[in-house]
Design an enzyme around this catalytic site. Structure first.
Site, PDB file in Angstrom:
ATOM      1  N   TYR A 159       0.830  -1.207   0.000  1.00  0.00           N
ATOM      2  CA  TYR A 159       0.000   0.000   0.000  1.00  0.00           C
ATOM      3  C   TYR A 159       0.867   1.262   0.000  1.00  0.00           C
ATOM      4  CZ  TYR A 159      -3.314   3.533   1.598  1.00  0.00           C
ATOM      5  OH  TYR A 159      -4.073   4.666   1.714  1.00  0.00           O
ATOM      6  N   LYS A 163       0.987   4.231  -2.921  1.00  0.00           N
ATOM      7  CA  LYS A 163       0.664   5.636  -2.690  1.00  0.00           C
ATOM      8  C   LYS A 163       1.861   6.548  -2.970  1.00  0.00           C
ATOM      9  CE  LYS A 163      -3.656   5.223  -1.763  1.00  0.00           C
ATOM     10  NZ  LYS A 163      -4.684   5.779  -2.682  1.00  0.00           N
TER      11      LYS A 163
END
Length: 265
Positions: A159, A163
């Protein structure tokens, strides 16, 4: 050809719940026409039906799509143009936040996160930019990143990586599309009080973990979805006319540094 529409035409992905829902409603309250995009048909239909009664059917439409399918981007943009007469704003909010240690992440885990958080976002941005360039009236694209684009977190390496990719992609697209009057920025939320978050607080252990997370934030609370939406509204407003390529963190000070409570240091 300039933009002669009275109301801005907006696409919001991940709009059925959570942050995306808050952003979409904020645009409706501002008088925009909004196309809601989500993969969850039931949640999307429930949200759309309620808002059509509140804001009028002429200002709202919905499309069920899995943004991992690259063809979905062109279909959604074409639909928005047919329904609203053009496209002024895209908000890329759809994404996923799974938790798994780096030693346990599988190839499928990695691909799912990057397909949703990066690939889908890119092709929606590309399709929107093509339309905005053709209109010759500029436009605004806002990608929802995260504090994880700046601050490492254990247990979510895929994750955090995705990002960070969103942050860099935002900067590159801002450079490439500036000549067409297209501004590309990102908003990076910290902890946000959404339906999903509240649903996780069903046990005392979960509540304890939540309070521990809040203790790292100088403002000592989670954001409201509307507070994230307000940052998006600012970035697509005339007041942000000289801002592009930025990653605006809306995190209550979390990214500034960890707070140590009851410390004299």
């Amino acid at each position: 050809m300039g933009n002669t529409r009275k109301e801005r035409a907006v696409i919001v992905t991940g709009a059925a719940r959570g942050i995306g829902k808050g952003i979409a409603e904020a645009f409706l309250e501002e008088g925009a026409k909004v196309l809601l995009v989500d993969h969850n048909r039931e949640n999307l239909q429930e949200t759309a039906n309620a808002w059509k009664r509140a804001y009028g059917e002429d200002r709202l439409a919905e499309q069920v799509h899995d943004i991992r399918e690259t063809a979905a981007a062109t279909k959604v943009v074409d639909f928005a143009v047919q329904r609203f007469g053009g496209l002024d704003v895209l908000v890329n909010c759809a994404g996923i936040y799974p938790s798994r240690s780096a030693l346990e992440i599988t190839e499928q885990d990695w691909e799912l996160v990057f397909d949703l958080n990066v690939k889908g976002l890119f092709f929606f941005a590309q399709a929107a930019a093509m339309q905005m360039k053709e209109q010759e009236s500029g436009g605004r694209i806002v990608n929802i990143s995260s504090t994880a684009s700046e601050v490492a977190r254990p247990g979510v390496s895929h994750y955090c990586s995705s990002k960070a990719a969103v942050k860099m992609l935002t900067q590159v697209l801002a450079l490439e599309w500036a000549p067409y009057g297209i501004h590309v920025n990102a908003v990076g939320p910290g902890l946000v009080e959404t339906e999903t978050l509240l649903e996780t607080l069903s046990t005392e252990e979960a509540k304890k973990e939540h309070l521990e997370k809040l203790s790292y934030c100088p403002l000592q609370r989670a954001a409201l979805a509307r507070e994230i939406a307000d940052a998006v509204l600012f970035l697509v407003s005339a007041k942000a006319g000289y801002i592009t390529g930025q990653n605006l963190l809306v995190d209550g000070g979390y990214s500034a540094g960890r707070v140590f409570q009851n410390s004299s240091v």
